[in-house]
Motif scaffolding. Structure first.
Motif, PDB file in Angstrom:
ATOM      1  N   ARG A 541      15.935  82.169  -4.716  1.00 13.60           N
ATOM      2  CA  ARG A 541      16.873  82.902  -5.192  1.00 13.60           C
ATOM      3  C   ARG A 541      16.774  84.487  -4.845  1.00 13.60           C
ATOM      4  O   ARG A 541      15.712  84.904  -4.819  1.00 13.60           O
ATOM      5  CB  ARG A 541      16.699  83.062  -6.822  1.00 13.60           C
ATOM      6  CG  ARG A 541      17.869  83.696  -7.810  1.00 13.60           C
ATOM      7  CD  ARG A 541      17.860  83.754  -8.997  1.00 13.60           C
ATOM      8  NE  ARG A 541      16.354  84.252  -9.686  1.00 13.60           N
ATOM      9  CZ  ARG A 541      16.066  84.150 -10.858  1.00 13.60           C
ATOM     10  NH1 ARG A 541      16.914  83.435 -11.652  1.00 13.60           N
ATOM     11  NH2 ARG A 541      15.034  84.924 -11.107  1.00 13.60           N
ATOM     12  N   THR A 542      18.057  84.753  -4.288  1.00 11.44           N
ATOM     13  CA  THR A 542      18.171  86.024  -3.731  1.00 11.44           C
ATOM     14  C   THR A 542      18.457  87.286  -5.039  1.00 11.44           C
ATOM     15  O   THR A 542      17.686  88.075  -4.922  1.00 11.44           O
ATOM     16  CB  THR A 542      19.145  86.113  -2.701  1.00 11.44           C
ATOM     17  OG1 THR A 542      19.132  85.220  -1.911  1.00 11.44           O
ATOM     18  CG2 THR A 542      19.418  87.560  -2.011  1.00 11.44           C
ATOM     19  N   VAL A 543      19.318  86.850  -5.636  1.00 10.80           N
ATOM     20  CA  VAL A 543      19.715  87.776  -6.789  1.00 10.80           C
ATOM     21  C   VAL A 543      20.502  87.223  -7.873  1.00 10.80           C
ATOM     22  O   VAL A 543      21.066  86.125  -7.687  1.00 10.80           O
ATOM     23  CB  VAL A 543      20.469  88.997  -6.481  1.00 10.80           C
ATOM     24  CG1 VAL A 543      21.805  88.604  -5.693  1.00 10.80           C
ATOM     25  CG2 VAL A 543      20.445  90.035  -7.415  1.00 10.80           C
ATOM     26  N   GLY A 544      20.381  87.405  -9.057  1.00  8.77           N
ATOM     27  CA  GLY A 544      21.263  86.717  -9.963  1.00  8.77           C
ATOM     28  C   GLY A 544      22.691  87.312 -10.000  1.00  8.77           C
ATOM     29  O   GLY A 544      23.106  88.402  -9.114  1.00  8.77           O
ATOM     30  N   LEU A 545      23.413  86.700 -10.705  1.00  4.44           N
ATOM     31  CA  LEU A 545      24.851  87.280 -10.582  1.00  4.44           C
ATOM     32  C   LEU A 545      25.065  88.390 -11.579  1.00  4.44           C
ATOM     33  O   LEU A 545      26.284  89.233 -11.188  1.00  4.44           O
ATOM     34  CB  LEU A 545      25.629  85.981 -11.266  1.00  4.44           C
ATOM     35  CG  LEU A 545      25.596  84.774 -10.732  1.00  4.44           C
ATOM     36  CD1 LEU A 545      26.471  83.634 -11.417  1.00  4.44           C
ATOM     37  CD2 LEU A 545      26.263  84.921  -9.135  1.00  4.44           C
ATOM     38  N   ARG A 546      24.356  88.777 -12.504  1.00  8.88           N
ATOM     39  CA  ARG A 546      24.833  89.894 -13.096  1.00  8.88           C
ATOM     40  C   ARG A 546      24.331  91.322 -12.392  1.00  8.88           C
ATOM     41  O   ARG A 546      23.431  91.579 -11.850  1.00  8.88           O
ATOM     42  CB  ARG A 546      23.888  89.836 -14.417  1.00  8.88           C
ATOM     43  CG  ARG A 546      24.012  91.036 -15.435  1.00  8.88           C
ATOM     44  CD  ARG A 546      22.905  91.046 -16.675  1.00  8.88           C
ATOM     45  NE  ARG A 546      23.128  91.966 -17.350  1.00  8.88           N
ATOM     46  CZ  ARG A 546      22.434  92.535 -18.232  1.00  8.88           C
ATOM     47  NH1 ARG A 546      21.158  91.919 -18.482  1.00  8.88           N
ATOM     48  NH2 ARG A 546      22.461  93.391 -19.259  1.00  8.88           N
TER      49      ARG A 546
END
Length: 553
Positions: A541-546
């Motif tokens: 996981r690179t980064v969340g959507l938020r």
């Protein structure tokens, strides 16, 4: 260069360069990036890399890559190779061949002898502890070494004996003779040469005396014709020594040193020493672990060169030390991935849904876009069948008014497909839900439900369209914002910095030639090309959507 002034993000260094061009119309800008090959590059180095290479590009100048390789005990060829790969990955090309400070060892030796002949350097026989004691402190002046007043002839002979290996390590060293009363600690007769009996990665066993960094750096800059030597603020006091060495040797070119603030990033340590401790104590799995801010780690996590360069440009170049919000870095990668990541569905914690009103062999296919607003990225096929998987977090047995996903007696829409209603559940002997039995309303494809409602949308995958995958969910390695300033920084390690889930991706995804994905409703992920195998892909996981960086909303 023409008379029009150029600016790299309007920082104080570009203003200095503009003034220098005003004073010297024939000036040709020459910068350098001078890493020590004793570890991997991190996001802090990226700030310096971008500054030096971008300025050289902007002013039609040159930028050297020079390894300041003066300590064979800590240096390794693997670090040299990794550093070159990282710079190339960022998209930069250095001037001509790679340079090494060790290329200049013969010249540096001559400059050291020149200082001795001028009475400005002497061979000292104090131990390291004694040198430290004699140096004094910020409140207490230093005192002269009893060996400070040797004759020039004696110092020349002793220095030659050092070069021939006739002393043991630590027995003697060469010190500059400056001022033991100086308010600058660095000017209190600093050591400029010491003995190390260790094979060097470039010069092998040719030398057993090695120049110190401060002596080497300024002379290497001069030899290479560097015009602007840019470094971080911790070297501000060293400028006095930098200029003293240039002034008192027969160099022909005089680079100018300018200092800017180093990068401090929330929830990270950027000290190579501390990063090495994390690796040695196995808190992380090597220099390319996605939890540490090395460029190799960020690359493996899914960060792109563009996102890192945009981050470095956004934070700017100042003389003020501050702690940069990690969300600013995340903003930059979201902005980049939003344009290139393929949209697909993935289920991280699978739970089965049985659509009881469909036939066992029911199958329907949908063509869905790889990106909602970039048609050029194409489409892929998804399959809808009687049995599908959803994520466990998208179902709740007990009624909760605030819960907007699937619950007993409630409805949700399956992304790109139909509305379903949960009517019954089955549990195992441990009271875990193993099956959710639902009704599928086949009249709701692209339409509202009978009561004209728009239920929440969740993602799913047909059991006939699954491919096994491991999902690595990375969180901050530390529980506090500024672990760098903590002496016992290891006590703030986040025990949940890595959470591993085993689930499924859409089988059709493995045919897509892309490593960046947005798993809908979950986040941006990239394929881990190191640990993925033929029968199971690994996604980081690179980064969340938020979006968290409020100032950029």
């Amino acid at each position: 260069m023409n008379n029009k002034k150029k600016k790299y993000k309007n920082n104080f260094i570009s203003q200095i360069i503009n003034n220098d061009f005003d004073e010297d119309q024939n000036l040709s800008l020459h910068t350098r990036f001078p890493p020590e090959p004793n570890g991997y590059l991190h996001i802090g180095h990226a700030k310096s890399i971008c500054l030096n290479f971008e300025l050289a590009k902007l002013y039609n100048g040159k930028c050297n890559l020079r390894f300041d390789d003066t300590n064979p005990l800590k240096e390794n060829i693997k670090y040299i190779n990794a550093i070159q790969e990282d710079i190339k990955w960022l998209g930069y090309k250095w001037n001509n061949n790679v340079h090494y400070s060790s290329d200049y060892f013969p010249k540096l030796y001559k400059y050291a002898k020149e200082l001795i002949k001028k009475g400005l350097a002497y061979v000292d026989q104090l131990t390291k502890e004694q040198i430290r004691e004699y140096r004094g402190s910020l409140k207490k002046p230093g005192k002269n070494s009893p060996y400070r007043d040797r004759t020039i002839q004696d110092n020349i002979k002793l220095f030659q004996k050092m070069k021939k290996g006739e002393f043991s390590e630590g027995e003697v060293c060469l010190r500059a003779k400056i001022d033991m009363q100086s308010s600058f600690m660095v000017m209190r007769d600093p050591v400029i040469y010491r003995i190390i009996f260790s094979e060097h990665h470039q010069t092998k066993n040719k030398w057993c005396i090695y120049p110190m960094y401060d002596f080497t750096h300024c002379l290497s800059d001069s030899i290479e014709g560097i015009t602007h030597s840019l470094c971080t603020l911790e070297f501000q006091d060293n400028k006095s020594l930098y200029n003293w060495i240039l002034k008192n040797t027969s160099v022909k070119k005089y680079p100018k040193q300018y200092e800017f603030s180093r990068l401090n990033l929330e929830f990270c340590v950027l000290s190579k020493r501390k990063l090495s401790i994390l690796i040695k104590k196995k808190f992380v799995n090597g220099w390319n672990d996605p939890r540490i801010p090395t460029l190799s780690g960020l690359k493996r996590k899914g960060y792109t060169p563009a996102s890192i360069k945009n981050f470095c440009e956004n934070i700017g170049i100042t003389k003020q030390n501050n702690l940069i919000e990690f969300s600013m870095l995340e903003y930059c990668i979201r902005k980049d991935l939003n344009k290139i990541a393929i949209r697909t569905m993935a289920v991280l914690e699978p739970i089965k849904i049985y659509l009881y009103n469909l036939d066992d062999n029911y199958e329907e296919k949908f063509i869905v876009p790889n990106h909602p607003s970039i048609p050029e990225l194409g489409t892929h096929e998804i399959i809808f069948t009687k049995i599908i998987y959803i994520d466990r977090v998208d179902f709740q047995e007990k009624y909760n008014k605030k819960y907007k996903r699937l619950k007993l007696g409630g409805e949700v829409r399956l992304r790109y497909a139909y509305v379903i209603k949960a009517e019954k559940i089955e549990k195992d002997k441990y009271n875990n839900i193993v099956k959710i039995i639902c009704f599928c309303d086949l009249n709701t494809l692209g339409k509202k439900t009978k009561n004209n409602k728009n239920p929440a949308v969740i993602h799913w995958i047909s059991v006939n369209n699954t491919f096994p995958a491991e999902f690595r969910l990375y969180n901050h390695l530390f529980n506090i914002k500024n672990p760098e300033r903590e002496k016992n920084f290891l006590s703030y390690i986040n025990p949940k910095s890595l959470i591993i889930k085993n689930g499924f991706i859409e089988k059709t995804v493995i045919k897509i030639k892309n490593i960046f994905f947005q798993f809908e409703r979950i986040g941006y992920f990239c394929i881990d090309e190191i640990d993925s195998i033929k029968d199971k892909l690994v996604f980081n996981r690179t980064v969340g959507l938020r979006e968290l960086w409020n100032s950029k909303k």
